[in-house]
Design an enzyme around this catalytic site. Structure first.
Site, PDB file in Angstrom:
ATOM      1  N   GLU A 191       3.651  13.048  -4.709  1.00 21.60           N
ATOM      2  CA  GLU A 191       2.953  13.078  -3.428  1.00 21.60           C
ATOM      3  C   GLU A 191       3.728  13.978  -2.469  1.00 21.60           C
ATOM      4  O   GLU A 191       4.884  13.693  -2.156  1.00 21.60           O
ATOM      5  CB  GLU A 191       2.887  11.657  -2.853  1.00 21.60           C
ATOM      6  CG  GLU A 191       2.157  11.607  -1.547  1.00 21.60           C
ATOM      7  CD  GLU A 191       2.300  10.259  -0.839  1.00 21.60           C
ATOM      8  OE1 GLU A 191       3.415   9.716  -0.810  1.00 21.60           O
ATOM      9  OE2 GLU A 191       1.286   9.776  -0.320  1.00 21.60           O
ATOM     10  N   GLU A 237       0.878  -1.181   0.000  1.00 24.26           N
ATOM     11  CA  GLU A 237       0.000   0.000   0.000  1.00 24.26           C
ATOM     12  C   GLU A 237       0.904   1.216   0.000  1.00 24.26           C
ATOM     13  O   GLU A 237       1.701   1.389   0.928  1.00 24.26           O
ATOM     14  CB  GLU A 237      -0.911   0.014   1.232  1.00 24.26           C
ATOM     15  CG  GLU A 237      -1.996  -1.042   1.211  1.00 24.26           C
ATOM     16  CD  GLU A 237      -2.949  -0.915   0.035  1.00 24.26           C
ATOM     17  OE1 GLU A 237      -3.026   0.165  -0.578  1.00 24.26           O
ATOM     18  OE2 GLU A 237      -3.596  -1.928  -0.277  1.00 24.26           O
TER      19      GLU A 237
HETATM   20  P1  NAD Z   1       8.956   4.679   3.840  1.00 28.39           P
HETATM   21  O1  NAD Z   1       8.768   3.913   2.585  1.00 28.39           O
HETATM   22  O2  NAD Z   1      10.132   5.563   3.961  1.00 28.39           O
HETATM   23  O3  NAD Z   1       9.043   3.681   5.080  1.00 28.39           O
HETATM   24  C1  NAD Z   1       8.037   2.728   5.341  1.00 28.39           C
HETATM   25  C2  NAD Z   1       8.650   1.578   6.121  1.00 28.39           C
HETATM   26  O4  NAD Z   1       9.586   0.895   5.275  1.00 28.39           O
HETATM   27  C3  NAD Z   1       9.440   2.010   7.360  1.00 28.39           C
HETATM   28  O5  NAD Z   1       9.230   1.062   8.388  1.00 28.39           O
HETATM   29  C4  NAD Z   1      10.877   1.971   6.867  1.00 28.39           C
HETATM   30  O6  NAD Z   1      11.818   1.790   7.903  1.00 28.39           O
HETATM   31  C5  NAD Z   1      10.837   0.764   5.949  1.00 28.39           C
HETATM   32  N1  NAD Z   1      11.893   0.710   4.934  1.00 28.39           N
HETATM   33  C6  NAD Z   1      12.562   1.743   4.356  1.00 28.39           C
HETATM   34  N2  NAD Z   1      13.463   1.268   3.448  1.00 28.39           N
HETATM   35  C7  NAD Z   1      13.347  -0.083   3.443  1.00 28.39           C
HETATM   36  C8  NAD Z   1      13.983  -1.131   2.718  1.00 28.39           C
HETATM   37  N3  NAD Z   1      14.930  -0.884   1.811  1.00 28.39           N
HETATM   38  N4  NAD Z   1      13.609  -2.406   2.967  1.00 28.39           N
HETATM   39  C9  NAD Z   1      12.646  -2.688   3.866  1.00 28.39           C
HETATM   40  N5  NAD Z   1      12.014  -1.735   4.594  1.00 28.39           N
HETATM   41  C10 NAD Z   1      12.346  -0.439   4.383  1.00 28.39           C
HETATM   42  O7  NAD Z   1       7.605   5.492   4.087  1.00 28.39           O
HETATM   43  P2  NAD Z   1       7.267   6.477   5.298  1.00 28.39           P
HETATM   44  O8  NAD Z   1       7.963   7.773   5.054  1.00 28.39           O
HETATM   45  O9  NAD Z   1       7.467   5.792   6.599  1.00 28.39           O
HETATM   46  O10 NAD Z   1       5.699   6.654   5.107  1.00 28.39           O
HETATM   47  C11 NAD Z   1       5.131   7.596   4.260  1.00 28.39           C
HETATM   48  C12 NAD Z   1       4.646   6.955   2.983  1.00 28.39           C
HETATM   49  O11 NAD Z   1       3.728   5.918   3.279  1.00 28.39           O
HETATM   50  C13 NAD Z   1       3.881   7.910   2.097  1.00 28.39           C
HETATM   51  O12 NAD Z   1       4.295   7.750   0.769  1.00 28.39           O
HETATM   52  C14 NAD Z   1       2.437   7.478   2.243  1.00 28.39           C
HETATM   53  O13 NAD Z   1       1.599   7.757   1.176  1.00 28.39           O
HETATM   54  C15 NAD Z   1       2.571   6.028   2.450  1.00 28.39           C
HETATM   55  N6  NAD Z   1       1.403   5.483   3.118  1.00 28.39           N
HETATM   56  C16 NAD Z   1       0.539   4.727   2.391  1.00 28.39           C
HETATM   57  C17 NAD Z   1      -0.603   4.214   2.969  1.00 28.39           C
HETATM   58  C18 NAD Z   1      -1.546   3.362   2.174  1.00 28.39           C
HETATM   59  O14 NAD Z   1      -2.262   2.578   2.767  1.00 28.39           O
HETATM   60  N7  NAD Z   1      -1.574   3.466   0.866  1.00 28.39           N
HETATM   61  C19 NAD Z   1      -0.867   4.453   4.309  1.00 28.39           C
HETATM   62  C20 NAD Z   1       0.026   5.222   5.034  1.00 28.39           C
HETATM   63  C21 NAD Z   1       1.174   5.728   4.425  1.00 28.39           C
END
Ligand code: NAD
Length: 484
Positions: free
Chosen positions: A386, A253
């Protein structure tokens, strides 16, 4: 059972462990206050957690549906009972207002309760065969050990809409939450471990590893049987590639650039009330927040005037103050990113109708004024990418047909909406908008917990989350033939 100090951060193989590297979290509403001090897990912790989960899962798989249901019910009750304590943690480390945080935790409690019931009615069917004397059973089995990688913006509800179905259908869990919200992740893990132990189930079924994404998140992805991820597109894509290489199932997601169409027949005041709610609460850090208001020319000026009037009255400040409606953005990284987008919008010719910069408050915090751009085109960077902050744009269009075209002209497809009294346009929009979720006369953000959640295009990948769809990801179908 409980972590003895706030540096005992990771829950592995049924016990709380200190990590190695220290992790300090500053309160985003007051940079002079430490919200908590934690420690990061290492890659060997992940390996141990996965081994323990794998060893514990057969007992959980063999548990009756009632036993699983009771554990989910206990998790739900603990979330309801401890919601005030949890909301304070979420507000202190994540900058959510208390009402926002209470709403999220209540939603998580409802999610656990929904899946407590789903655990009881895990479906299967018996069919006749095309061959005489043969019957066919179609049943569902747990996948095994599921890795859950989650973001910081909904640090309780997003994990719970993965944790609850994972457990309900007999899986073990390794949870890698965002390293920006460790305190709330620990509090949620504590109540899950207590619920498992109270029902005679091994707490090792559920493991919490806190660490940076590229090493700990990646180590989880490399070790589990399936990955459910919520976060940014770039991270999601990387995880999907790795899961494909390992031939394990993956569910993503991701982000959004959600359109809200305002047609000329709408009441501008009602449209602005929905618009402010759509774009700015929780400082716009909701994946379903509106980024683009696509507004018919005939209502454009009245809508912008009603929006700016309401925006001027929004109270932005310290998340724990009762009068605050919108807290800070979560950290400096996010603030810098938001300001960069605002600057880019101005450079590309957008006009500021409201906001546009940082706000000073009695405490030093990452406060950003809710921002509205006008005179924007759908080609501008702020409308293609975004922003994930309290920033939205107005795009002026001549009629409904152009509005629909602009709404669909995006790489994303999570949420969407239209404000109109026209049945004809409302029905046409519902049928033709390329988004996983669509709203009529409602904000793009704000969804129910018992129905599917997810998007299209770059916003989602794999089966839907939540509701009765959740079973698709968390179970594997077995088809059994039986000669009588
Ligand atoms: P992010 O992708 O930076 O991090 C999300 C998670 O992934 C964190 O736990 C992070 O530590 C982990 N992560 C980062 N790099 C990784 C890797 N290489 N391998 C495995 N895990 C890794 O996102 P964020 O900044 O925490 O959250 C914001 C984003 O989330 C926004 O783009 C938002 O739209 C999205 N979001 C989507 C939904 C949905 O349901 N569509 C809901 C909430 C947030």
């Amino acid at each position: 059972m409980s972590p003895a100090s706030d540096r005992i951060t990771n829950f592995i193989a049924g016990s709380w462990r200190p990590g190695r590297e220290r992790l300090d979290i500053v309160n985003p509403s007051n940079l002079d206050e430490l919200a908590g001090s934690y420690s990061l897990a290492g890659a060997d912790d992940v390996a141990e957690a996965v081994a323990a989960a794998r060893a514990a899962q057969p007992q959980w798989r063999a548990a009756t549906v009632e036993q699983r249901s009771l554990v989910l019910d206990a998790i739900s009750r603990a979330l309801f009972d401890r919601k005030d304590e949890l909301a304070r943690i979420a507000a202190t480390e994540g900058g959510k207002t208390i009402p926002d945080a209470l709403g999220e935790i209540t939603r998580a409690a409802h999610l656990a309760r929904f899946f407590a019931a789903e655990a009881l009615r895990a479906p299967g069917e018996t069919l006749g065969s095309v061959r005489p004397g043969v019957e066919v059973d179609v049943t569902r089995e747990p996948v095994g050990v599921i890795g859950l990688v989650t973001p910081w913006n909904f640090p309780v509800a997003t994990p719970m809409w993965k944790i609850a179905p994972a457990l309900a259908f007999g899986n073990a869990v390794i949870w890698k939450p965002s390293e920006k919200t460790p305190g709330i992740s620990i509090a949620v893990t504590r109540l899950i471990a207590e619920a498992l132990e109270a029902h005679g189930m091994p707490a090792a079924l559920f493991n919490l590893v806190i660490g940076a994404g590229p090493n700990i998140g990646a180590a989880v992805v490399d070790a589990v049987d399936a990955v459910s991820f919520t976060g940014s597109v770039n991270t999601g894509r990387r995880i999907a590639v790795r899961c494909a290489e390992r031939m394990i199932r993956v569910q993503l997601e991701l982000g959004g650039q959600n359109p809200l169409v305002v047609l000329g027949d709408a009441d501008p005041e009602r449209a602005a009330e929905i618009g402010v709610n759509s774009a700015y609460f929780h400082a716009g850090q909701r994946c379903t927040a509106t980024g683009r208001f696509i507004v018919e020319d005939s209502i454009h000026d009245a809508f912008v005037a009603a929006m700016t009037e309401r925006m001027a009255a929004l109270r932005v400040g310290h998340a724990l103050l009762p009068e605050t409606q919108i807290g800070p953005v979560i950290d400096e990284f996010q603030l810098t990113k938001n300001l960069h987008y605002i600057d880019t919008g101005l450079k590309e010719g957008a006009q500021l109708a409201s906001g546009g910069g940082r706000l000073d408050r009695p405490t030093r915090g990452w406060f950003l004024a809710p921002t509205l751009f006008t005179e924007t085109s759908n080609a501008m960077t702020i409308n293609r990418e975004e922003v994930f902050g309290p920033v939205a744009s107005v795009i002026r269009v001549k009629d409904y047909e152009e509005a629909l075209h602009v709404a669909n002209d995006t790489d994303y497809g999570l949420s969407s909406g239209i404000i109109t009294n026209s049945m004809k346009h409302a029905r046409h929009f519902q049928a033709n908008i390329q988004a996983g979720m669509t709203m009529l006369n409602l904000p793009t953000a704000g969804v129910d917990y018992h129905v599917p959640f997810g998007g299209r295009k770059m916003s989602s990948y794999g089966p839907r989350e939540q509701g009765r769809s959740a079973i698709e990801f968390y179970t594997i179908i077995k088809t059994a033939y039986r000669a009588l």
